[in-house]
Enzyme design. Structure first.
Site, short mmCIF file in Angstrom:
data_model
loop_
_atom_site.label_atom_id
_atom_site.label_comp_id
_atom_site.label_asym_id
_atom_site.label_seq_id
_atom_site.Cartn_x
_atom_site.Cartn_y
_atom_site.Cartn_z
N CYS A 116 -5.59 38.02 -8.81
CA CYS A 116 -4.38 39.33 -9.39
C CYS A 116 -4.83 38.81 -11.16
O CYS A 116 -4.19 39.23 -11.82
CB CYS A 116 -3.41 39.36 -8.96
SG CYS A 116 -2.90 39.85 -7.52
N HIS A 256 1.56 41.54 -14.67
CA HIS A 256 0.54 42.01 -13.55
C HIS A 256 1.70 42.78 -12.63
O HIS A 256 2.99 41.57 -12.32
CB HIS A 256 -0.08 40.48 -13.26
CG HIS A 256 0.16 40.58 -11.53
ND1 HIS A 256 -1.25 41.78 -11.66
CD2 HIS A 256 0.23 40.05 -10.27
CE1 HIS A 256 -1.25 41.83 -9.76
NE2 HIS A 256 -0.35 40.94 -10.08
N ASN A 286 1.09 46.90 -6.69
CA ASN A 286 0.31 46.35 -6.79
C ASN A 286 -1.41 46.47 -6.66
O ASN A 286 -1.55 46.44 -5.57
CB ASN A 286 0.83 44.95 -6.05
CG ASN A 286 -0.41 43.38 -6.58
OD1 ASN A 286 -0.77 43.96 -7.83
ND2 ASN A 286 -0.18 42.86 -6.27
O1 UT7 Z 1 0.24 39.82 -7.01
C1 UT7 Z 1 -0.21 38.66 -6.55
C2 UT7 Z 1 0.80 37.32 -5.82
N1 UT7 Z 1 1.67 38.42 -4.76
C3 UT7 Z 1 2.98 38.33 -5.24
O2 UT7 Z 1 2.69 38.09 -5.86
C4 UT7 Z 1 3.75 38.51 -3.85
C5 UT7 Z 1 5.21 37.17 -3.65
N2 UT7 Z 1 5.87 38.04 -2.77
C6 UT7 Z 1 6.72 39.03 -3.02
O3 UT7 Z 1 6.85 40.05 -3.50
C7 UT7 Z 1 7.84 38.87 -1.78
O4 UT7 Z 1 7.93 37.78 -0.93
C8 UT7 Z 1 7.56 40.90 -0.52
C9 UT7 Z 1 7.63 41.77 -1.48
C10 UT7 Z 1 6.23 40.17 -0.07
C11 UT7 Z 1 8.37 40.34 0.33
O5 UT7 Z 1 9.65 40.41 0.07
P1 UT7 Z 1 10.34 39.32 0.57
O6 UT7 Z 1 12.01 39.37 -0.35
O7 UT7 Z 1 10.05 37.99 -0.06
O8 UT7 Z 1 11.07 39.34 1.60
P2 UT7 Z 1 10.69 38.25 2.90
O9 UT7 Z 1 9.48 37.92 3.63
O10 UT7 Z 1 11.26 37.35 3.13
O11 UT7 Z 1 11.20 39.18 4.44
C12 UT7 Z 1 11.87 38.97 4.86
C13 UT7 Z 1 12.70 40.52 5.87
C14 UT7 Z 1 12.18 39.85 6.99
O12 UT7 Z 1 13.12 39.76 8.14
P3 UT7 Z 1 13.77 38.67 8.57
O13 UT7 Z 1 12.96 38.23 9.80
O14 UT7 Z 1 15.03 38.80 7.44
O15 UT7 Z 1 14.67 39.50 9.93
C15 UT7 Z 1 10.73 40.32 7.46
O16 UT7 Z 1 9.93 41.03 8.20
O17 UT7 Z 1 12.35 41.93 5.53
C16 UT7 Z 1 11.65 41.93 6.74
N3 UT7 Z 1 10.78 42.88 6.12
C17 UT7 Z 1 10.31 44.28 5.43
N4 UT7 Z 1 11.63 45.22 5.87
C18 UT7 Z 1 11.87 46.64 5.84
C19 UT7 Z 1 8.37 42.13 5.74
N5 UT7 Z 1 8.63 43.57 5.20
C20 UT7 Z 1 9.42 43.98 5.42
C21 UT7 Z 1 9.03 45.84 5.16
N6 UT7 Z 1 10.17 46.70 5.16
N7 UT7 Z 1 7.96 46.33 4.22
#
Ligand code: UT7
Length: 329
Positions: A116, A256, A286
């Site tokens: 990215c 970004h 993204n």
């Molecule tokens: O561009 C290059 C670099 N990349 C980035 O900068 C990305 C950085 N990371 C992020 O933007 C975020 O971590 C994400 C958007 C990828 C994920 O958001 P998060 O708030 O960190 O969520 P998480 O992975 O901690 O997941 C929280 C919960 C989980 O459920 P449990 O275990 O708490 O029951 C996931 O399974 O949300 C669940 N979850 C979803 N629920 C509904 C994960 N994806 C989804 C989804 N819809 N699409």
């Protein structure tokens, strides 16, 4: 002697027509509009549909528009650098394919792979070619067909990414405009958190790797989030400090677009108000190397000659950095 600086003298961007909405994603994986919007800021993303279409088709559209807008003839281009993580093929470079499609015959070119941060890495590379005095017209393209490496059964990644790209023309100037300063960083130990497991020399593609979905993006979202928030803000604040820029001196932050929460945290640390932050993640998601040129293109009519912009990115590698430039158009 007056020092040559590299200035952006043209910008164009392009996104494919098809829009994949949060509503449509709800029919594909266990997710919902509220979760996607509140956790990422994304409502929809564009997807390049159709057979035999790759990143070069996105890059070509951006370059074609750029040459038309700036009255640049293909023969006059000296160098074309393409930042991408989704090259048409492992080789040759997508830069060569874009040049061929655009009729750019007197130039050389290469790809930059910095996930990215690729667009700002490529811009910093191009800047040095221009400042050397040897290159007069350099095109930097940032483009990705992320849908080609997204697993549309994995809700943690498929809601984030989209396809798009943009291109800028860099030319020399002796006015006090263009790229003023940059900070580029990387830390390869971060590769464990964000990568593509198979398809490279370490683990060539095979039936087994495809069955295991190892040709898709692997991302540990929370770990990447933590590093992104800290590092993108750190370099943005550092570049302001060492150029004695106060928040009121900055016309726009051009971040970004990975996650609205990362963008907001960076702007907060810099003391930059939200109306001075380019944000279009809600419409495109993204797009990896496409995000920054897509923003510059969309905001171009609001930019004035001499405006101070801070470009900032963080991505896989890990890679990150910031560029301070004075808008020259
Ligand atoms: O561009 C290059 C670099 N990349 C980035 O900068 C990305 C950085 N990371 C992020 O933007 C975020 O971590 C994400 C958007 C990828 C994920 O958001 P998060 O708030 O960190 O969520 P998480 O992975 O901690 O997941 C929280 C919960 C989980 O459920 P449990 O275990 O708490 O029951 C996931 O399974 O949300 C669940 N979850 C979803 N629920 C509904 C994960 N994806 C989804 C989804 N819809 N699409």
């Amino acid at each position: 002697m007056t020092k040559i600086k590299a200035a952006i003298t043209g910008i164009h961007a392009w996104a494919p027509e098809y829009i994949l909405s949060n509503k449509e994603l709800e029919t594909m994986v266990e997710t919902n509009d509220e979760w996607i919007l509140s956790r990422t800021g994304i409502s929809e993303r564009h997807i390049l549909k159709g057979e035999h279409k790759g990143t070069s088709d996105i890059g070509y559209e951006a370059v074609k528009g750029l040459m038309e807008k700036t009255g640049t003839s293909p023969e006059d281009v000296d160098l074309l650098i393409c930042a991408t993580v989704t090259p048409d093929m492992q080789f040759p470079a997508t830069a060569n394919i874009i040049s061929d499609k655009a009729g750019i015959k007197n130039a050389w070119g290469f790809d930059v792979n910095a996930a990215c941060s690729g667009f700002i890495y490529a811009l910093e590379s191009a800047r040095n070619f221009v400042e050397s005095g040897r290159y007069k017209k350099v095109i930097v393209v940032g483009a990705d067909k992320m849908s080609s490496i997204v697993d549309y059964t994995d809700r943690a990644t498929c809601v984030i990414f989209g396809d798009a790209g943009g291109a800028v023309l860099l030319e020399p100037t002796t006015d006090n405009l263009g790229i003023m300063d940059s900070i580029m960083q990387s830390d390869g130990s971060g590769r464990v958190h964000l990568h593509q497991k198979a398809g490279g020399s370490l683990k060539p593609a095979s039936h087994e790797t495809v069955d295991a979905g190892e040709h898709y993006i692997y991302q540990e979202g929370q770990a990447v989030f933590k590093f992104a928030v800290t590092n993108m803000a750190d370099v943005s604040v550092k570049i302001m400090e060492r150029n004695r820029l106060k928040s009121e001196d900055i016309a726009f932050l051009v971040p970004h677009q990975a996650n609205l929460r990362i963008i907001e945290a960076t702007a907060r640390r810099m003391g930059v108000e939200k109306d001075k932050v380019m944000i279009n993640i809600q419409k495109y998601g993204n797009t990896t190397n496409g995000t920054i040129p897509m923003c510059l293109h969309e905001w171009q009519s609001k930019l004035k000659k001499g405006d101070n912009l801070i470009l900032a990115a963080f991505g896989g590698g890990f890679t990150w950095g910031s560029i301070y430039l004075k808008w020259a158009i």
